[in-house]
Design an enzyme around this catalytic site. Sequence first.
Site, mmCIF file in Angstrom:
data_model
loop_
_atom_site.group_PDB
_atom_site.id
_atom_site.type_symbol
_atom_site.label_atom_id
_atom_site.label_comp_id
_atom_site.label_asym_id
_atom_site.label_seq_id
_atom_site.Cartn_x
_atom_site.Cartn_y
_atom_site.Cartn_z
ATOM 1 N N GLU A 54 1.018 -2.853 -6.694
ATOM 2 C CA GLU A 54 2.319 -3.386 -6.308
ATOM 3 C C GLU A 54 2.425 -4.790 -6.880
ATOM 4 O OE1 GLU A 54 2.755 -2.809 -1.998
ATOM 5 O OE2 GLU A 54 3.871 -1.005 -2.513
ATOM 6 N N CYS A 110 -4.738 -6.093 5.617
ATOM 7 C CA CYS A 110 -5.582 -5.200 4.823
ATOM 8 C C CYS A 110 -6.538 -6.000 3.944
ATOM 9 C CB CYS A 110 -4.702 -4.315 3.959
ATOM 10 S SG CYS A 110 -3.533 -5.263 2.995
ATOM 11 N N ASN A 130 2.292 -4.575 10.079
ATOM 12 C CA ASN A 130 1.637 -5.898 10.077
ATOM 13 C C ASN A 130 2.377 -6.965 9.275
ATOM 14 O OD1 ASN A 130 0.784 -4.580 7.704
ATOM 15 N ND2 ASN A 130 -1.073 -5.811 7.597
HETATM 16 P P1 NAD Z 1 -0.353 3.787 9.917
HETATM 17 O O1 NAD Z 1 -0.989 4.513 8.791
HETATM 18 O O2 NAD Z 1 -0.663 4.212 11.295
HETATM 19 O O3 NAD Z 1 1.237 3.857 9.778
HETATM 20 C C1 NAD Z 1 1.894 3.427 8.605
HETATM 21 C C2 NAD Z 1 3.252 4.103 8.523
HETATM 22 O O4 NAD Z 1 3.062 5.488 8.306
HETATM 23 C C3 NAD Z 1 4.093 3.972 9.789
HETATM 24 O O5 NAD Z 1 5.440 3.768 9.429
HETATM 25 C C4 NAD Z 1 3.921 5.345 10.442
HETATM 26 O O6 NAD Z 1 4.998 5.726 11.266
HETATM 27 C C5 NAD Z 1 3.861 6.232 9.215
HETATM 28 N N1 NAD Z 1 3.241 7.536 9.441
HETATM 29 C C6 NAD Z 1 2.361 7.884 10.396
HETATM 30 N N2 NAD Z 1 2.045 9.202 10.283
HETATM 31 C C7 NAD Z 1 2.734 9.680 9.222
HETATM 32 C C8 NAD Z 1 2.811 10.940 8.577
HETATM 33 N N3 NAD Z 1 2.128 11.998 9.024
HETATM 34 N N4 NAD Z 1 3.588 11.061 7.490
HETATM 35 C C9 NAD Z 1 4.284 10.003 7.004
HETATM 36 N N5 NAD Z 1 4.265 8.789 7.585
HETATM 37 C C10 NAD Z 1 3.492 8.610 8.674
HETATM 38 O O7 NAD Z 1 -0.713 2.250 9.674
HETATM 39 P P2 NAD Z 1 -0.362 0.997 10.588
HETATM 40 O O8 NAD Z 1 -1.220 1.039 11.805
HETATM 41 O O9 NAD Z 1 1.113 0.895 10.741
HETATM 42 O O10 NAD Z 1 -0.821 -0.217 9.637
HETATM 43 C C11 NAD Z 1 -2.139 -0.661 9.566
HETATM 44 C C12 NAD Z 1 -2.826 -0.121 8.339
HETATM 45 O O11 NAD Z 1 -2.081 -0.474 7.166
HETATM 46 C C13 NAD Z 1 -4.203 -0.704 8.128
HETATM 47 O O12 NAD Z 1 -5.120 0.308 7.821
HETATM 48 C C14 NAD Z 1 -4.028 -1.623 6.914
HETATM 49 O O13 NAD Z 1 -5.172 -1.819 6.163
HETATM 50 C C15 NAD Z 1 -2.956 -0.947 6.146
HETATM 51 N N6 NAD Z 1 -2.284 -1.910 5.267
HETATM 52 C C16 NAD Z 1 -2.557 -1.901 3.912
HETATM 53 C C17 NAD Z 1 -1.965 -2.838 3.059
HETATM 54 C C18 NAD Z 1 -2.238 -2.848 1.576
HETATM 55 O O14 NAD Z 1 -1.461 -3.444 0.834
HETATM 56 N N7 NAD Z 1 -3.304 -2.227 1.102
HETATM 57 C C19 NAD Z 1 -1.097 -3.777 3.587
HETATM 58 C C20 NAD Z 1 -0.844 -3.765 4.962
HETATM 59 C C21 NAD Z 1 -1.437 -2.820 5.793
#
Ligand code: NAD
Length: 496
Positions: free
Chosen positions: A475, A296, A164
Amino acid sequence: MTEQSPVLPSAEDLLAAYAGVNLIGNARLSAAATLTVENPATGKALAEAAASRAPEVDAAVTAARAAGPGWAALPARQRGRKLADAARALAPLAEPIARLLAMETGKAIRTECRGEVATATDILDFHAGLGSELKGETVPYHPRMMTLTTREPLGVVAAILPWNVPLVLMMLKIAPALVAGNTVVVKAAEEAPFATFAMAEVLMRHLPDGVLNVVCGDGPDCGAVLTAHPDVAKITFTGSEEVGGIVYRAGAEKIIPVSLELGGKSPMIVCADADLEKAVAGAISGMRFTRQGQSCTASSRIYVHDSLFDAFLAKLTAALDALKIGDPLDEATDIGTIVSPRQAAIVRDYVAKAEATPGARVLRCGALPDDTALAADLFERPTLLLDLPEDHPCLREEIFGPVAAIQRWDDYDDVIARANDSDYGLAATVWTASLSTALDATARLDAGYVQVNQNLTIQPNVSYGGFGRSGLGKEASLEAMLEHFTRKKTIVLNFD
Ligand code: NAD
Protein backbone atom coordinates in the site's frame (compact mmCIF):
# COMPACT_ATOMS: atom_id res chain seq x y z
CA MET A 1 -19.81 43.27 5.22
CA THR A 2 -17.78 40.36 6.53
CA GLU A 3 -18.63 36.88 5.36
CA GLN A 4 -20.00 34.61 8.05
CA SER A 5 -18.16 31.34 8.46
CA PRO A 6 -20.41 28.29 8.13
CA VAL A 7 -21.43 26.53 11.34
CA LEU A 8 -19.44 23.33 11.52
CA PRO A 9 -20.91 20.12 12.88
CA SER A 10 -19.74 18.89 16.25
CA ALA A 11 -18.61 15.30 16.83
CA GLU A 12 -22.03 14.69 18.42
CA ASP A 13 -23.76 16.03 15.27
CA LEU A 14 -21.71 13.67 13.14
CA LEU A 15 -22.55 10.78 15.42
CA ALA A 16 -26.26 11.51 15.06
CA ALA A 17 -25.93 11.92 11.28
CA TYR A 18 -24.45 8.47 10.74
CA ALA A 19 -26.45 6.51 13.31
CA GLY A 20 -27.99 3.45 11.67
CA VAL A 21 -27.19 4.46 8.10
CA ASN A 22 -24.95 3.44 5.24
CA LEU A 23 -23.67 5.77 2.54
CA ILE A 24 -24.89 4.39 -0.77
CA GLY A 25 -25.13 6.30 -4.06
CA ASN A 26 -24.42 9.60 -2.26
CA ALA A 27 -27.32 9.17 0.17
CA ARG A 28 -27.60 8.22 3.83
CA LEU A 29 -29.77 5.11 3.73
CA SER A 30 -31.06 3.43 6.89
CA ALA A 31 -30.07 -0.18 7.37
CA ALA A 32 -32.70 -2.72 8.41
CA ALA A 33 -30.76 -3.64 11.58
CA THR A 34 -28.28 -1.91 13.87
CA LEU A 35 -25.45 -2.78 16.25
CA THR A 36 -24.31 -0.83 19.31
CA VAL A 37 -20.97 1.00 19.24
CA GLU A 38 -19.58 1.72 22.71
CA ASN A 39 -17.32 4.46 23.94
CA PRO A 40 -14.49 2.38 25.40
CA ALA A 41 -13.46 5.12 27.83
CA THR A 42 -16.85 5.32 29.53
CA GLY A 43 -18.19 1.85 28.79
CA LYS A 44 -21.44 3.50 27.68
CA ALA A 45 -23.24 3.14 24.36
CA LEU A 46 -22.16 5.81 21.90
CA ALA A 47 -24.67 5.21 19.10
CA GLU A 48 -26.26 2.54 16.95
CA ALA A 49 -24.46 1.80 13.69
CA ALA A 50 -25.79 0.04 10.60
CA ALA A 51 -25.63 -3.74 10.86
CA SER A 52 -25.78 -4.33 7.11
CA ARG A 53 -26.59 -7.65 5.54
CA ALA A 54 -26.98 -8.89 1.97
CA PRO A 55 -29.63 -6.36 0.80
CA GLU A 56 -27.60 -3.32 1.89
CA VAL A 57 -24.34 -4.78 0.60
CA ASP A 58 -25.97 -5.57 -2.73
CA ALA A 59 -27.35 -2.02 -2.99
CA ALA A 60 -23.86 -0.58 -2.38
CA VAL A 61 -22.17 -2.85 -4.95
CA THR A 62 -24.92 -2.15 -7.48
CA ALA A 63 -24.45 1.61 -7.02
CA ALA A 64 -20.69 1.25 -7.40
CA ARG A 65 -21.07 -0.90 -10.50
CA ALA A 66 -23.48 1.54 -12.15
CA ALA A 67 -21.11 4.44 -11.48
CA GLY A 68 -18.09 2.59 -12.89
CA PRO A 69 -18.16 3.35 -16.63
CA GLY A 70 -18.76 7.08 -16.19
CA TRP A 71 -16.04 7.44 -13.57
CA ALA A 72 -13.52 5.41 -15.58
CA ALA A 73 -14.26 7.52 -18.67
CA LEU A 74 -13.27 10.78 -16.94
CA PRO A 75 -9.72 11.93 -17.69
CA ALA A 76 -7.54 10.68 -14.85
CA ARG A 77 -6.38 14.15 -13.84
CA GLN A 78 -9.99 15.26 -13.50
CA ARG A 79 -10.59 12.40 -11.12
CA GLY A 80 -7.51 13.49 -9.20
CA ARG A 81 -8.74 17.08 -9.04
CA LYS A 82 -11.95 15.93 -7.38
CA LEU A 83 -9.91 14.11 -4.74
CA ALA A 84 -7.74 17.19 -4.20
CA ASP A 85 -10.89 19.30 -3.72
CA ALA A 86 -12.13 16.77 -1.18
CA ALA A 87 -8.79 16.90 0.67
CA ARG A 88 -9.16 20.69 1.00
CA ALA A 89 -12.78 20.34 2.12
CA LEU A 90 -11.70 18.01 4.93
CA ALA A 91 -9.60 20.64 6.70
CA PRO A 92 -12.42 22.45 8.56
CA LEU A 93 -13.91 19.12 9.69
CA ALA A 94 -10.64 17.74 10.99
CA GLU A 95 -11.36 18.51 14.65
CA PRO A 96 -14.86 17.03 14.95
CA ILE A 97 -13.74 13.95 13.00
CA ALA A 98 -10.72 13.53 15.31
CA ARG A 99 -13.01 13.87 18.33
CA LEU A 100 -15.40 11.28 16.94
CA LEU A 101 -12.49 8.91 16.34
CA ALA A 102 -11.35 9.36 19.95
CA MET A 103 -14.87 8.68 21.22
CA GLU A 104 -15.30 5.43 19.29
CA THR A 105 -11.77 3.99 19.46
CA GLY A 106 -10.63 5.22 22.89
CA LYS A 107 -7.45 6.61 21.31
CA ALA A 108 -6.16 9.87 22.76
CA ILE A 109 -7.16 12.86 20.67
CA ARG A 110 -3.91 14.82 21.09
CA THR A 111 -1.37 12.05 20.53
CA GLU A 112 -3.31 9.90 18.04
CA CYS A 113 -6.58 11.06 16.53
CA ARG A 114 -5.64 14.51 15.21
CA GLY A 115 -2.54 13.02 13.60
CA GLU A 116 -4.60 10.26 12.03
CA VAL A 117 -7.02 12.69 10.39
CA ALA A 118 -4.08 14.77 9.11
CA THR A 119 -2.26 11.70 7.74
CA ALA A 120 -5.41 10.40 6.04
CA THR A 121 -5.94 13.79 4.39
CA ASP A 122 -2.30 13.86 3.29
CA ILE A 123 -2.66 10.40 1.74
CA LEU A 124 -5.69 11.62 -0.22
CA ASP A 125 -3.83 14.71 -1.35
CA PHE A 126 -0.79 12.67 -2.45
CA HIS A 127 -2.84 10.27 -4.56
CA ALA A 128 -4.86 13.11 -6.10
CA GLY A 129 -1.71 14.06 -8.02
CA LEU A 130 -1.09 10.59 -9.45
CA GLY A 131 -3.66 10.71 -12.26
CA SER A 132 -1.16 11.48 -14.97
CA GLU A 133 1.09 8.63 -13.82
CA LEU A 134 -1.34 5.96 -15.04
CA LYS A 135 0.97 5.43 -17.98
CA GLY A 136 1.62 2.44 -20.18
CA GLU A 137 4.67 1.52 -22.24
CA THR A 138 5.55 1.07 -25.89
CA VAL A 139 7.16 -2.27 -26.56
CA PRO A 140 9.74 -2.98 -29.35
CA TYR A 141 7.89 -5.97 -30.75
CA HIS A 142 8.21 -5.39 -34.49
CA PRO A 143 9.46 -2.31 -36.39
CA ARG A 144 6.29 -2.08 -38.50
CA MET A 145 3.87 -2.60 -35.66
CA MET A 146 2.97 -0.46 -32.69
CA THR A 147 2.83 -2.45 -29.46
CA LEU A 148 1.78 -0.71 -26.31
CA THR A 149 0.39 -1.33 -22.86
CA THR A 150 -2.31 0.64 -21.09
CA ARG A 151 -3.53 0.73 -17.49
CA GLU A 152 -7.24 0.15 -16.88
CA PRO A 153 -9.30 0.22 -13.70
CA LEU A 154 -10.38 -3.12 -12.26
CA GLY A 155 -14.02 -2.28 -11.52
CA VAL A 156 -15.70 -2.40 -8.11
CA VAL A 157 -13.16 -2.55 -5.26
CA ALA A 158 -14.20 -3.91 -1.85
CA ALA A 159 -12.13 -2.23 0.88
CA ILE A 160 -12.39 -3.93 4.30
CA LEU A 161 -11.11 -2.00 7.31
CA PRO A 162 -10.01 -2.79 10.88
CA TRP A 163 -10.72 -0.51 13.86
CA ASN A 164 -7.22 0.47 14.93
CA VAL A 165 -6.37 3.22 12.40
CA PRO A 166 -9.51 3.22 10.25
CA LEU A 167 -9.08 6.60 8.53
CA VAL A 168 -5.50 6.12 7.39
CA LEU A 169 -6.16 2.57 6.29
CA MET A 170 -9.32 3.58 4.44
CA MET A 171 -7.49 6.32 2.58
CA LEU A 172 -4.60 4.03 1.61
CA LYS A 173 -7.19 1.93 -0.19
CA ILE A 174 -9.76 4.32 -1.59
CA ALA A 175 -7.50 7.17 -2.77
CA PRO A 176 -5.43 5.03 -5.18
CA ALA A 177 -8.47 2.97 -6.19
CA LEU A 178 -10.48 6.06 -7.09
CA VAL A 179 -7.79 7.99 -8.92
CA ALA A 180 -7.11 4.85 -10.98
CA GLY A 181 -10.75 4.90 -12.10
CA ASN A 182 -12.28 2.19 -9.91
CA THR A 183 -15.41 2.59 -7.84
CA VAL A 184 -15.40 1.49 -4.21
CA VAL A 185 -17.47 -0.09 -1.46
CA VAL A 186 -15.85 0.36 1.96
CA LYS A 187 -16.75 -2.03 4.78
CA ALA A 188 -16.22 0.02 7.95
CA ALA A 189 -15.04 -1.70 11.13
CA GLU A 190 -18.02 -2.42 13.34
CA GLU A 191 -16.16 -1.30 16.51
CA ALA A 192 -15.40 2.18 15.10
CA PRO A 193 -17.38 3.13 11.98
CA PHE A 194 -18.45 6.73 12.55
CA ALA A 195 -15.29 8.71 11.76
CA THR A 196 -14.97 6.54 8.64
CA PHE A 197 -18.46 7.60 7.52
CA ALA A 198 -17.77 11.26 8.31
CA MET A 199 -14.55 11.38 6.31
CA ALA A 200 -15.93 9.35 3.41
CA GLU A 201 -18.98 11.55 3.06
CA VAL A 202 -16.81 14.62 2.51
CA LEU A 203 -15.18 12.80 -0.39
CA MET A 204 -18.50 11.58 -1.69
CA ARG A 205 -19.79 15.12 -2.04
CA HIS A 206 -17.04 15.73 -4.59
CA LEU A 207 -17.70 12.54 -6.57
CA PRO A 208 -20.47 11.37 -8.90
CA ASP A 209 -23.19 9.29 -7.20
CA GLY A 210 -22.14 5.74 -6.40
CA VAL A 211 -18.41 6.15 -6.99
CA LEU A 212 -17.73 5.73 -3.27
CA ASN A 213 -20.05 3.86 -0.89
CA VAL A 214 -19.63 2.85 2.75
CA VAL A 215 -21.42 0.09 4.61
CA CYS A 216 -21.04 -1.02 8.20
CA GLY A 217 -21.78 -4.43 9.61
CA ASP A 218 -20.08 -7.43 11.14
CA GLY A 219 -17.66 -9.81 9.48
CA PRO A 220 -19.79 -12.82 8.56
CA ASP A 221 -23.03 -11.03 7.59
CA CYS A 222 -21.55 -7.98 5.89
CA GLY A 223 -17.82 -8.40 5.12
CA ALA A 224 -18.14 -11.97 3.83
CA VAL A 225 -21.20 -11.06 1.74
CA LEU A 226 -19.24 -8.20 0.19
CA THR A 227 -16.19 -10.31 -0.66
CA ALA A 228 -18.41 -13.01 -2.19
CA HIS A 229 -20.44 -10.55 -4.27
CA PRO A 230 -20.16 -11.48 -7.97
CA ASP A 231 -19.70 -7.84 -9.06
CA VAL A 232 -16.71 -7.17 -6.80
CA ALA A 233 -13.56 -7.23 -8.95
CA LYS A 234 -10.88 -6.68 -6.31
CA ILE A 235 -10.59 -7.05 -2.53
CA THR A 236 -8.24 -4.99 -0.42
CA PHE A 237 -8.24 -6.07 3.23
CA THR A 238 -6.50 -4.93 6.39
CA GLY A 239 -7.06 -6.96 9.52
CA SER A 240 -6.13 -10.14 11.30
CA GLU A 241 -4.28 -13.03 9.78
CA GLU A 242 -7.19 -15.36 10.48
CA VAL A 243 -9.78 -13.25 8.63
CA GLY A 244 -7.19 -12.46 5.95
CA GLY A 245 -7.12 -16.18 5.14
CA ILE A 246 -10.93 -16.29 4.84
CA VAL A 247 -10.92 -13.22 2.59
CA TYR A 248 -8.14 -14.68 0.43
CA ARG A 249 -10.18 -17.84 -0.06
CA ALA A 250 -13.24 -15.74 -1.02
CA GLY A 251 -11.14 -14.02 -3.69
CA ALA A 252 -9.80 -17.36 -4.90
CA GLU A 253 -13.36 -18.68 -5.38
CA LYS A 254 -13.97 -15.90 -7.88
CA ILE A 255 -10.37 -15.66 -9.23
CA ILE A 256 -10.04 -11.96 -8.42
CA PRO A 257 -7.00 -10.11 -7.06
CA VAL A 258 -6.71 -9.72 -3.28
CA SER A 259 -4.33 -7.49 -1.28
CA LEU A 260 -3.81 -8.38 2.37
CA GLU A 261 -2.28 -6.22 5.12
CA LEU A 262 -2.20 -8.49 8.16
CA GLY A 263 -0.45 -8.80 11.49
CA GLY A 264 3.10 -8.34 12.67
CA LYS A 265 5.61 -9.07 15.41
CA SER A 266 8.21 -6.54 14.41
CA PRO A 267 11.75 -6.65 15.83
CA MET A 268 13.75 -3.61 16.94
CA ILE A 269 17.50 -4.22 17.26
CA VAL A 270 19.45 -1.79 19.45
CA CYS A 271 23.20 -2.13 18.81
CA ALA A 272 25.98 -1.28 21.28
CA ASP A 273 26.82 1.92 19.35
CA ALA A 274 23.22 3.19 19.20
CA ASP A 275 22.19 6.63 20.37
CA LEU A 276 20.44 5.61 23.58
CA GLU A 277 18.08 8.59 23.84
CA LYS A 278 16.94 8.16 20.22
CA ALA A 279 16.50 4.41 20.66
CA VAL A 280 14.36 4.83 23.78
CA ALA A 281 12.17 7.42 22.04
CA GLY A 282 12.02 5.07 19.03
CA ALA A 283 10.87 2.18 21.25
CA ILE A 284 8.01 4.29 22.61
CA SER A 285 6.88 5.57 19.22
CA GLY A 286 7.60 2.24 17.51
CA MET A 287 5.59 0.27 20.06
CA ARG A 288 2.78 2.82 19.53
CA PHE A 289 2.32 2.98 23.32
CA THR A 290 0.15 6.08 22.89
CA ARG A 291 -2.19 3.88 20.81
CA GLN A 292 -2.25 1.21 23.51
CA GLY A 293 0.09 -0.75 21.21
CA GLN A 294 -2.76 -1.46 18.80
CA SER A 295 -0.63 -1.38 15.69
CA CYS A 296 0.32 -4.03 13.16
CA THR A 297 3.77 -2.40 12.90
CA ALA A 298 4.37 -2.28 16.68
CA SER A 299 8.00 -2.96 17.62
CA SER A 300 6.90 -5.62 20.04
CA ARG A 301 10.20 -7.55 20.15
CA ILE A 302 12.96 -5.23 21.32
CA TYR A 303 16.47 -6.73 21.27
CA VAL A 304 18.94 -4.59 23.22
CA HIS A 305 22.71 -5.16 23.27
CA ASP A 306 23.92 -6.39 26.68
CA SER A 307 26.14 -3.35 27.19
CA LEU A 308 23.14 -0.97 26.93
CA PHE A 309 20.44 -3.15 28.41
CA ASP A 310 20.23 -1.76 31.97
CA ALA A 311 20.51 1.90 30.86
CA PHE A 312 17.95 1.34 28.09
CA LEU A 313 15.49 -0.27 30.49
CA ALA A 314 15.91 2.46 33.11
CA LYS A 315 15.33 5.24 30.58
CA LEU A 316 12.44 3.42 28.92
CA THR A 317 10.56 2.76 32.17
CA ALA A 318 11.13 6.37 33.32
CA ALA A 319 9.76 7.71 30.03
CA LEU A 320 6.77 5.36 30.12
CA ASP A 321 6.06 6.27 33.75
CA ALA A 322 5.77 9.90 32.63
CA LEU A 323 3.01 9.19 30.08
CA LYS A 324 -0.45 10.07 31.30
CA ILE A 325 -3.13 7.43 30.87
CA GLY A 326 -6.63 8.88 30.91
CA ASP A 327 -9.67 10.33 29.19
CA PRO A 328 -9.02 10.19 25.41
CA LEU A 329 -10.63 13.62 24.99
CA ASP A 330 -8.48 15.29 27.65
CA GLU A 331 -5.65 17.36 26.12
CA ALA A 332 -3.33 16.22 28.91
CA THR A 333 -3.80 12.54 28.07
CA ASP A 334 -1.06 10.64 26.24
CA ILE A 335 -2.64 7.17 26.28
CA GLY A 336 -6.35 6.34 26.02
CA THR A 337 -7.98 2.92 26.17
CA ILE A 338 -7.91 -0.43 24.44
CA VAL A 339 -10.76 -0.60 21.91
CA SER A 340 -12.98 -3.32 23.39
CA PRO A 341 -13.37 -5.78 26.26
CA ARG A 342 -12.60 -8.59 23.82
CA GLN A 343 -9.27 -7.02 22.82
CA ALA A 344 -8.40 -6.22 26.46
CA ALA A 345 -9.04 -9.85 27.46
CA ILE A 346 -6.67 -11.06 24.71
CA VAL A 347 -3.94 -8.68 25.90
CA ARG A 348 -4.34 -9.65 29.58
CA ASP A 349 -4.27 -13.32 28.73
CA TYR A 350 -0.85 -12.90 27.07
CA VAL A 351 0.51 -10.96 30.06
CA ALA A 352 -0.78 -13.69 32.39
CA LYS A 353 1.13 -16.26 30.31
CA ALA A 354 4.32 -14.21 30.74
CA GLU A 355 3.69 -13.90 34.49
CA ALA A 356 3.29 -17.67 34.74
CA THR A 357 6.64 -18.28 33.00
CA PRO A 358 9.46 -19.25 35.39
CA GLY A 359 12.28 -16.68 35.33
CA ALA A 360 10.30 -14.08 33.39
CA ARG A 361 9.63 -10.60 34.76
CA VAL A 362 6.70 -8.28 34.02
CA LEU A 363 7.10 -4.52 34.53
CA ARG A 364 4.03 -2.31 34.42
CA CYS A 365 4.68 1.40 33.86
CA GLY A 366 2.63 4.54 34.43
CA ALA A 367 -0.52 4.83 36.51
CA LEU A 368 -4.14 4.00 35.76
CA PRO A 369 -6.57 6.95 35.83
CA ASP A 370 -8.57 7.50 39.03
CA ASP A 371 -11.37 9.52 37.39
CA THR A 372 -14.59 7.78 38.39
CA ALA A 373 -16.39 9.05 35.25
CA LEU A 374 -14.17 6.70 33.25
CA ALA A 375 -14.74 2.98 33.01
CA ALA A 376 -11.54 1.49 34.37
CA ASP A 377 -11.74 -1.82 32.49
CA LEU A 378 -10.16 -0.84 29.20
CA PHE A 379 -7.25 1.28 30.43
CA GLU A 380 -4.03 -0.72 30.44
CA ARG A 381 -0.55 0.31 31.55
CA PRO A 382 2.46 0.04 29.22
CA THR A 383 3.87 -3.38 30.03
CA LEU A 384 7.40 -4.71 29.49
CA LEU A 385 8.16 -8.42 29.49
CA LEU A 386 11.71 -9.45 30.35
CA ASP A 387 13.70 -12.67 30.19
CA LEU A 388 11.23 -14.70 28.15
CA PRO A 389 12.34 -17.86 26.35
CA GLU A 390 12.56 -17.10 22.62
CA ASP A 391 9.74 -19.56 21.80
CA HIS A 392 7.28 -17.94 24.23
CA PRO A 393 3.86 -17.03 22.72
CA CYS A 394 4.49 -13.38 23.72
CA LEU A 395 7.50 -13.38 21.39
CA ARG A 396 5.87 -15.31 18.57
CA GLU A 397 2.25 -14.13 18.40
CA GLU A 398 0.78 -10.70 17.79
CA ILE A 399 -0.61 -9.31 21.08
CA PHE A 400 -2.01 -6.03 19.69
CA GLY A 401 -1.77 -4.27 23.03
CA PRO A 402 0.71 -2.14 25.02
CA VAL A 403 3.02 -5.08 25.69
CA ALA A 404 6.63 -5.26 24.49
CA ALA A 405 9.16 -7.99 25.14
CA ILE A 406 12.68 -6.68 25.84
CA GLN A 407 15.41 -9.25 25.18
CA ARG A 408 19.19 -9.12 25.54
CA TRP A 409 21.74 -9.93 22.87
CA ASP A 410 25.52 -10.03 22.53
CA ASP A 411 26.09 -11.85 19.23
CA TYR A 412 25.16 -9.93 16.08
CA ASP A 413 24.55 -12.94 13.80
CA ASP A 414 22.44 -14.54 16.52
CA VAL A 415 20.26 -11.47 17.01
CA ILE A 416 19.61 -11.21 13.26
CA ALA A 417 18.57 -14.88 13.29
CA ARG A 418 16.29 -14.29 16.31
CA ALA A 419 14.74 -11.23 14.66
CA ASN A 420 14.05 -13.28 11.51
CA ASP A 421 12.68 -16.27 13.43
CA SER A 422 9.05 -15.22 13.01
CA ASP A 423 6.10 -16.17 10.84
CA TYR A 424 5.53 -12.46 10.28
CA GLY A 425 7.62 -10.00 8.26
CA LEU A 426 5.94 -6.63 8.36
CA ALA A 427 8.57 -4.21 9.68
CA ALA A 428 11.90 -4.00 11.51
CA THR A 429 14.17 -1.30 12.87
CA VAL A 430 17.90 -1.18 13.60
CA TRP A 431 19.60 1.37 15.82
CA THR A 432 23.31 1.87 15.18
CA ALA A 433 25.92 4.55 14.43
CA SER A 434 27.63 2.27 11.91
CA LEU A 435 26.68 2.53 8.23
CA SER A 436 28.12 -0.90 7.49
CA THR A 437 26.07 -2.52 10.28
CA ALA A 438 23.00 -0.67 8.99
CA LEU A 439 23.55 -1.85 5.41
CA ASP A 440 24.23 -5.41 6.49
CA ALA A 441 21.21 -5.61 8.82
CA THR A 442 18.78 -4.02 6.37
CA ALA A 443 19.85 -6.54 3.73
CA ARG A 444 19.46 -9.50 6.07
CA LEU A 445 16.23 -8.65 7.89
CA ASP A 446 13.14 -10.44 6.56
CA ALA A 447 10.64 -7.60 6.65
CA GLY A 448 8.82 -5.46 4.12
CA TYR A 449 9.65 -2.13 5.78
CA VAL A 450 13.06 -1.72 7.44
CA GLN A 451 14.15 1.56 9.04
CA VAL A 452 17.45 2.58 10.64
CA ASN A 453 17.55 5.02 13.58
CA GLN A 454 13.92 5.98 13.12
CA ASN A 455 10.51 4.44 13.54
CA LEU A 456 8.11 6.46 11.45
CA THR A 457 4.59 5.48 10.54
CA ILE A 458 3.39 4.94 6.96
CA GLN A 459 4.35 7.67 4.46
CA PRO A 460 2.07 8.07 1.41
CA ASN A 461 4.89 7.88 -1.15
CA VAL A 462 6.74 4.90 0.36
CA SER A 463 5.60 1.33 -0.39
CA TYR A 464 4.35 -0.46 2.68
CA GLY A 465 3.46 -4.13 3.03
CA GLY A 466 4.63 -7.28 4.73
CA PHE A 467 6.42 -10.51 3.91
CA GLY A 468 5.37 -13.98 5.11
CA ARG A 469 2.14 -14.13 7.09
CA SER A 470 2.03 -10.33 7.31
CA GLY A 471 0.29 -10.20 3.97
CA LEU A 472 0.38 -9.85 0.23
CA GLY A 473 0.95 -6.71 -1.80
CA LYS A 474 1.85 -3.12 -0.98
CA GLU A 475 0.00 0.00 0.00
CA ALA A 476 1.01 3.65 -0.43
CA SER A 477 3.18 4.85 -3.35
CA LEU A 478 2.65 5.09 -7.09
CA GLU A 479 3.87 1.52 -7.51
CA ALA A 480 1.13 0.20 -5.18
CA MET A 481 -1.57 2.09 -7.08
CA LEU A 482 -0.41 0.72 -10.42
CA GLU A 483 0.12 -2.84 -9.25
CA HIS A 484 -2.94 -3.26 -7.07
CA PHE A 485 -5.64 -1.01 -8.51
CA THR A 486 -5.14 -1.33 -12.26
CA ARG A 487 -4.82 -4.08 -14.82
CA LYS A 488 -2.39 -3.90 -17.70
CA LYS A 489 -3.62 -4.39 -21.27
CA THR A 490 -1.28 -5.17 -24.15
CA ILE A 491 -2.32 -3.76 -27.53
CA VAL A 492 -0.67 -4.59 -30.86
CA LEU A 493 -1.49 -2.38 -33.89
CA ASN A 494 -0.65 -3.97 -37.20
CA PHE A 495 -1.26 -1.86 -40.35
CA ASP A 496 1.48 -3.56 -42.34
P1 NAD B 1 -10.32 -8.45 12.00
O1 NAD B 1 -9.61 -9.33 11.04
O2 NAD B 1 -11.06 -9.07 13.12
O3 NAD B 1 -11.39 -7.54 11.22
C1 NAD B 1 -11.00 -6.73 10.13
C2 NAD B 1 -12.22 -6.45 9.27
O4 NAD B 1 -12.63 -7.66 8.65
C3 NAD B 1 -13.43 -5.93 10.04
O5 NAD B 1 -14.08 -4.94 9.27
C4 NAD B 1 -14.31 -7.18 10.14
O6 NAD B 1 -15.69 -6.90 10.26
C5 NAD B 1 -14.03 -7.84 8.81
N1 NAD B 1 -14.33 -9.27 8.76
C6 NAD B 1 -14.40 -10.14 9.79
N2 NAD B 1 -14.75 -11.37 9.33
C7 NAD B 1 -14.87 -11.27 7.99
C8 NAD B 1 -15.17 -12.19 6.95
N3 NAD B 1 -15.44 -13.47 7.20
N4 NAD B 1 -15.18 -11.74 5.68
C9 NAD B 1 -14.90 -10.45 5.39
N5 NAD B 1 -14.63 -9.53 6.33
C10 NAD B 1 -14.60 -9.92 7.62
O7 NAD B 1 -9.22 -7.42 12.51
P2 NAD B 1 -9.36 -6.27 13.60
O8 NAD B 1 -9.45 -6.90 14.95
O9 NAD B 1 -10.42 -5.32 13.17
O10 NAD B 1 -7.96 -5.50 13.44
C11 NAD B 1 -6.79 -5.93 14.07
C12 NAD B 1 -5.90 -6.69 13.12
O11 NAD B 1 -5.62 -5.88 11.97
C13 NAD B 1 -4.56 -7.03 13.71
O12 NAD B 1 -4.23 -8.36 13.44
C14 NAD B 1 -3.59 -6.11 12.96
O13 NAD B 1 -2.29 -6.58 12.87
C15 NAD B 1 -4.23 -5.95 11.64
N6 NAD B 1 -3.77 -4.72 10.99
C16 NAD B 1 -2.85 -4.80 9.96
C17 NAD B 1 -2.36 -3.64 9.36
C18 NAD B 1 -1.36 -3.69 8.23
O14 NAD B 1 -1.22 -2.70 7.52
N7 NAD B 1 -0.65 -4.79 8.03
C19 NAD B 1 -2.80 -2.41 9.80
C20 NAD B 1 -3.73 -2.36 10.85
C21 NAD B 1 -4.22 -3.53 11.43
